[in-house]
Design a protein around this motif. Structure first.
Motif, mmCIF file in Angstrom:
data_model
loop_
_atom_site.group_PDB
_atom_site.id
_atom_site.type_symbol
_atom_site.label_atom_id
_atom_site.label_comp_id
_atom_site.label_asym_id
_atom_site.label_seq_id
_atom_site.Cartn_x
_atom_site.Cartn_y
_atom_site.Cartn_z
ATOM 1 N N ASP A 447 0.829 -1.209 0.000
ATOM 2 C CA ASP A 447 0.000 0.000 0.000
ATOM 3 C C ASP A 447 0.863 1.258 0.000
ATOM 4 O O ASP A 447 0.569 2.227 -0.699
ATOM 5 N N LEU A 448 1.937 1.254 0.781
ATOM 6 C CA LEU A 448 2.825 2.417 0.813
ATOM 7 C C LEU A 448 3.536 2.593 -0.521
ATOM 8 O O LEU A 448 3.749 3.725 -0.971
ATOM 9 N N SER A 449 3.896 1.485 -1.170
ATOM 10 C CA SER A 449 4.509 1.569 -2.484
ATOM 11 C C SER A 449 3.559 2.216 -3.471
ATOM 12 O O SER A 449 3.969 3.041 -4.304
ATOM 13 N N TYR A 450 2.281 1.873 -3.383
ATOM 14 C CA TYR A 450 1.292 2.496 -4.273
ATOM 15 C C TYR A 450 1.173 3.987 -3.998
ATOM 16 O O TYR A 450 1.155 4.812 -4.918
ATOM 17 N N VAL A 451 1.097 4.346 -2.712
ATOM 18 C CA VAL A 451 0.956 5.764 -2.341
ATOM 19 C C VAL A 451 2.145 6.577 -2.845
ATOM 20 O O VAL A 451 1.985 7.702 -3.341
ATOM 21 N N GLU A 452 3.339 6.008 -2.761
ATOM 22 C CA GLU A 452 4.543 6.744 -3.137
ATOM 23 C C GLU A 452 4.696 6.892 -4.647
ATOM 24 O O GLU A 452 5.346 7.824 -5.119
#
Length: 477
Positions: A447-452
């Motif tokens: 999820d953090l990879s997507y946000v970034e």
């Protein structure tokens, strides 16, 4: 000495090039046959010669694909950047064609462009996807792999090795590791069911490359090597025809946010802030609203059938509305088809001892609260379809992090809280990479990879992967 041949790469690129040529020829040919059926437009204006226009367009199209480096071996076969370059090349060549037509009054039929553009673009994307699937199957059989020698301390090298081993379709096989100092390290590192040999120290990299047959050297401790050693190593690897990759030490940040800037002769990595506003936000909102509206229209019969089945299966409402937390920690009501008995929330406390979820999530494979119809619609994620209403209202997106419960958000630390910088989605990297089978740490990382790194092209790739994940129903319970 192990073989370091990379002949498969050139062969793969040649096959892509011929496929591009075939797809473009078919798209232009179909558009010409369907549209250029006479020498005159309906209003009597003379068209540019159909065959000449088609040939010139085909040549320009192929040149555009090359100009936008769609055959760059660094992007083909993985990630969304290959697809993005293909789409950009297609839109660019047709945009230029439209401007030339307008300036020189060539009277090229608009119907010709309207047919050739979508046929060719979709054909190119499907052909690239098909070749990727074939390459992925070969890599699962340990074919067409890059042999990677990792150079760095165990602390920096192990995360990279673990990720490469868990995703064989990326095409990397770790053949060894060189550590800062040979003394004090074991002869090999055990990772799951695999064993990675320790081939030497930083001074032994070139020798280790030749002994292991490595085609790529991945440096994870650039600071430990030092600037002079890094430069010397890059020169030595050039002579060996070995690629050199350097880990920046920043995880899950990639794509257009990362740019190398030479400052005082030193290559410095410039990392932009994630951009969630302006044109990006408008484009994402437009895709969300248009996509949700079209899907609701097409899925209306399924909505009616599921609603009737839910109502007949067990007493209670058709829809279940649960409180979730959206962008910037704003709560909202999320729509779902009811898949559990009517008082399911009240029964949760009595099932805590049987919780199989990851981290703060509550999950059970054989949840007694799920109804008969609920098990069917959950298996294929049909219960999630009413979230299209949330997408239309703007509280959710088609693609984004999983919408969390308020009690989950209360337990988030500062790192996990970055998930709340974008709208939660009906699907996302978390859902298409294992769904409920993932660990809490891995789901947060995705999820953090997507946000970034989110982009429209990445959203389209995730939507496509979602369809496949739903029909395979892996990790759904």
């Amino acid at each position: 000495m192990p073989d370091r041949s990379r002949g498969w790469v050139q062969g793969y690129l040649v096959r892509l090039a011929w496929t591009d040529l075939l797809v473009v020829a078919i798209a232009v040919g179909v558009a010409q046959i369907v549209r250029f059926d006479s020498a005159l437009e309906p209003n009597g204006a003379v068209q540019a010669p159909a065959t000449l226009v088609s040939v010139l367009l085909g040549v320009a199209w192929i040149l555009a694909l090359r100009a936008f480096q769609t055959l760059d071996r660094r992007v083909v076969g993985t990630g969304s950047q290959e697809y993005s370059r293909v789409v950009t090349a297609c839109l660019s060549v047709f945009g230029i064609l439209a401007m030339v037509d307008l300036l020189f009054k060539l009277n090229i039929a608009r119907g010709f462009i309207a047919l050739a553009l979508p046929i060719g673009t979709l054909g190119l994307l499907l052909s690239r996807w098909s070749w990727r699937q074939n390459l992925g199957r070969q890599r699962m059989k340990s074919q067409n792999l890059e042999q990677v020698l990792v150079v760095g301390s165990l602390q920096s090298a192990l995360p990279l090795i673990e990720r490469l081993m868990t995703k064989p379709t990326l095409g990397y096989r770790v053949v060894g590791i060189c550590v800062p100092h040979r003394t004090g390290y074991p002869d090999s590192i055990v990772m799951g069911n695999s064993e990675v040999p320790v081939l030497g120290c930083f001074d032994d990299v070139c020798r280790s490359v030749e002994e292991s047959g490595a085609t790529t050297v991945a440096v994870t401790s650039a600071d430990a090597l030092g600037h002079a050693a890094m430069q010397s190593l890059s020169w030595d690897l050039e002579g060996l025809d070995v690629e050199m990759l350097v880990s920046p030490g920043v995880t899950d940040v990639a794509g257009p946010r990362v740019m190398v800037r030479p400052v005082a002769g030193l290559p410095l990595l410039h990392i932009d802030k994630p951009r969630y506003e302006g044109a990006n936000r408008f484009r994402k909102a437009a895709v969300d609203r248009l996509g949700a509206g079209a899907m609701l229209f097409m899925l209306a019969p399924i909505f009616v059938l599921v609603a009737v089945a839910v109502k007949l299966d067990s007493p209670g409402p058709v829809f279940y509305r649960a409180t979730r937390v959206g962008v910037n920690n704003t709560p909202f009501k999320m729509w779902k088809f009811r898949s559990m008995v009517n008082d399911a929330d009240a029964l949760k406390s009595g099932l805590r001892a049987q919780d199989e979820g990851a981290g703060v999530l509550f999950k059970m494979r054989d949840d007694p609260r799920v109804t008969k119809v609920g098990r069917i619609i959950r298996r294929y994620s049909i219960d999630e379809l009413p979230q299209l209403f949330n997408v239309l209202s703007g509280s959710m997106s088609l693609v984004g992090p999983r919408p969390p419960l308020p009690e989950e958000v209360e337990q988030y630390d500062g790192r996990v809280a970055r998930r709340m910088l974008v709208k939660p989605g009906m699907t996302g990297l978390w859902q298409v990479s294992g769904r409920s089978d993932l660990s809490w740490e891995e789901s947060v990382r995705l999820d953090l990879s997507y946000v970034e790194n989110w982009s429209i092209m990445q959203d389209l790739v995730i939507l496509w992967r979602t369809v496949r994940a739903v029909f395979s129903n892996e990790g759904a319970y």
